[in-house]
Design a protein around this motif. Structure first.
Motif, PDB file in Angstrom:
ATOM      1  N   GLN A  97       5.509   3.441  12.783  1.00 34.74           N
ATOM      2  CA  GLN A  97       4.448   3.943  11.905  1.00 34.74           C
ATOM      3  C   GLN A  97       3.944   2.839  10.982  1.00 34.74           C
ATOM      4  O   GLN A  97       2.739   2.713  10.760  1.00 34.74           O
ATOM      5  CB  GLN A  97       4.936   5.134  11.079  1.00 34.74           C
ATOM      6  CG  GLN A  97       3.865   5.767  10.209  1.00 34.74           C
ATOM      7  CD  GLN A  97       2.769   6.447  11.008  1.00 34.74           C
ATOM      8  OE1 GLN A  97       3.041   7.062  12.036  1.00 34.74           O
ATOM      9  NE2 GLN A  97       1.528   6.340  10.555  1.00 34.74           N
ATOM     10  N   ALA A  98       4.849   2.033  10.448  1.00 40.73           N
ATOM     11  CA  ALA A  98       4.434   0.922   9.592  1.00 40.73           C
ATOM     12  C   ALA A  98       3.520  -0.020  10.356  1.00 40.73           C
ATOM     13  O   ALA A  98       2.478  -0.453   9.840  1.00 40.73           O
ATOM     14  CB  ALA A  98       5.662   0.172   9.060  1.00 40.73           C
ATOM     15  N   ASP A 135       0.856  -1.181   0.000  1.00 34.81           N
ATOM     16  CA  ASP A 135       0.000   0.000   0.000  1.00 34.81           C
ATOM     17  C   ASP A 135       0.900   1.241   0.000  1.00 34.81           C
ATOM     18  O   ASP A 135       1.627   1.491   0.959  1.00 34.81           O
ATOM     19  CB  ASP A 135      -0.897  -0.032   1.245  1.00 34.81           C
ATOM     20  CG  ASP A 135      -1.882   1.109   1.279  1.00 34.81           C
ATOM     21  OD1 ASP A 135      -1.448   2.283   1.300  1.00 34.81           O
ATOM     22  OD2 ASP A 135      -3.091   0.830   1.306  1.00 34.81           O
ATOM     23  N   LYS A 178       0.515   3.802   2.908  1.00 33.27           N
ATOM     24  CA  LYS A 178       1.063   3.324   4.172  1.00 33.27           C
ATOM     25  C   LYS A 178       2.587   3.365   4.159  1.00 33.27           C
ATOM     26  O   LYS A 178       3.221   3.724   5.160  1.00 33.27           O
ATOM     27  CB  LYS A 178       0.553   1.916   4.468  1.00 33.27           C
ATOM     28  CG  LYS A 178      -0.948   1.877   4.723  1.00 33.27           C
ATOM     29  CD  LYS A 178      -1.451   0.467   4.923  1.00 33.27           C
ATOM     30  CE  LYS A 178      -2.956   0.474   5.211  1.00 33.27           C
ATOM     31  NZ  LYS A 178      -3.469  -0.866   5.508  1.00 33.27           N
ATOM     32  N   GLU A 191       0.162   1.357  10.677  1.00 31.64           N
ATOM     33  CA  GLU A 191      -0.532   1.329   9.392  1.00 31.64           C
ATOM     34  C   GLU A 191      -0.957  -0.080   8.974  1.00 31.64           C
ATOM     35  O   GLU A 191      -1.586  -0.256   7.941  1.00 31.64           O
ATOM     36  CB  GLU A 191       0.382   1.920   8.297  1.00 31.64           C
ATOM     37  CG  GLU A 191       0.750   3.373   8.492  1.00 31.64           C
ATOM     38  CD  GLU A 191      -0.386   4.339   8.220  1.00 31.64           C
ATOM     39  OE1 GLU A 191      -1.365   3.949   7.545  1.00 31.64           O
ATOM     40  OE2 GLU A 191      -0.298   5.487   8.682  1.00 31.64           O
ATOM     41  N   LEU A 223       1.268  -2.585   8.373  1.00 31.97           N
ATOM     42  CA  LEU A 223       2.339  -3.223   7.618  1.00 31.97           C
ATOM     43  C   LEU A 223       3.258  -3.969   8.583  1.00 31.97           C
ATOM     44  O   LEU A 223       3.341  -3.627   9.761  1.00 31.97           O
ATOM     45  CB  LEU A 223       3.150  -2.193   6.836  1.00 31.97           C
ATOM     46  CG  LEU A 223       2.417  -1.452   5.722  1.00 31.97           C
ATOM     47  CD1 LEU A 223       3.312  -0.364   5.125  1.00 31.97           C
ATOM     48  CD2 LEU A 223       1.951  -2.412   4.636  1.00 31.97           C
ATOM     49  N   ALA A 240       3.617   6.931   4.590  1.00 34.11           N
ATOM     50  CA  ALA A 240       3.475   7.367   5.978  1.00 34.11           C
ATOM     51  C   ALA A 240       4.653   6.896   6.827  1.00 34.11           C
ATOM     52  O   ALA A 240       5.159   7.641   7.678  1.00 34.11           O
ATOM     53  CB  ALA A 240       2.152   6.859   6.553  1.00 34.11           C
ATOM     54  N   HIS A 256       2.889  -6.667   3.620  1.00 33.14           N
ATOM     55  CA  HIS A 256       1.731  -7.237   4.297  1.00 33.14           C
ATOM     56  C   HIS A 256       2.086  -8.630   4.811  1.00 33.14           C
ATOM     57  O   HIS A 256       2.767  -9.398   4.125  1.00 33.14           O
ATOM     58  CB  HIS A 256       0.547  -7.284   3.344  1.00 33.14           C
ATOM     59  CG  HIS A 256       0.170  -5.918   2.859  1.00 33.14           C
ATOM     60  ND1 HIS A 256      -0.649  -5.073   3.576  1.00 33.14           N
ATOM     61  CD2 HIS A 256       0.540  -5.229   1.751  1.00 33.14           C
ATOM     62  CE1 HIS A 256      -0.778  -3.938   2.913  1.00 33.14           C
ATOM     63  NE2 HIS A 256      -0.063  -4.005   1.811  1.00 33.14           N
TER      64      HIS A 256
END
Length: 195
Positions: free
Chosen positions: A124-125, A36, A39, A128, A130, A42, A163
């Motif tokens: 952050q991942a 993504d 994501k 999100e 991930l 980010a 993912h």
């Protein structure tokens, strides 16, 4: 998506934010799902805003999405163990320390600041949705050549991001590691002083 996800939340001695408690380093990535982009952006933005001494920001990142020539070239620099699982990640991100300024002045805090940027990326991942797995097992000289880095830049780690996949696609030994309990030294053992 994985059909054999097990509970991986850390058993912390005091409460921490979920993005930290739930973060772990899987090796099973979904080899079909495209990462993504929002994501990923980010996570990179979180890295960009990491603290840094003198605001020098002595870090750089090289991002290679699965299926690109750069992704394949980065995989070739990995140790054979990491080549088993890392190619399935949606992207490989090389974290690079800027050890000296353009004028040759050493940046003594580069590795520390890069670590903070990568920590921001990882948290952050996780937030999100991930998964991230950082690797030190790669040929740094070969990576520098692949990326055309100046001598003042040092590739420090390769980050598999994507993912979460199904652990059953991994070799049996890696499946066991994927499902092993999470363990850490106690907080008391980690503290040298706490007065």
């Amino acid at each position: 998506m994985s059909t054999s996800i097990i509970e991986r939340t850390a058993s912390t001695s005091v409460p921490v934010i979920s993005a930290i408690a739930e973060r772990w380093s899987p090796r099973a990535f979904d080899a079909e799902t495209t990462i993504d982009e929002g994501k990923l952006a980010a996570a990179l933005e979180a890295a960009r805003w990491a603290p840094s001494a003198y605001n020098s920001q002595p870090w750089r990142f090289a991002v290679a999405r699965r299926g690109t020539e750069l992704h394949a070239a980065i995989v070739e620099t990995l140790v054979s163990f990491n080549q088993i699982w890392a190619p399935s990640a949606g992207a490989l991100v090389v974290a690079i320390a800027e050890n000296a300024a353009a004028d040759g002045t050493p940046i003594s805090h580069a590795a520390y600041d890069l670590g903070q940027a990568v920590a921001g990326f990882a948290v952050q991942a996780q937030e999100e949705g991930l998964s991230v797995h950082q690797m030190s097992g790669f040929d740094a000289a070969a990576m520098s050549e692949v990326l055309g880095l100046e001598e003042r830049f040092t590739p420090f780690t390769v980050i598999a991001v994507g993912h979460l996949g199904d652990a059953s696609v991994l070799p049996e030994a890696l499946q066991e590691r994927e499902n092993a309990p999470r363990e850490r030294r106690s907080l008391a053992e980690t503290l040298i002083a706490n007065v």
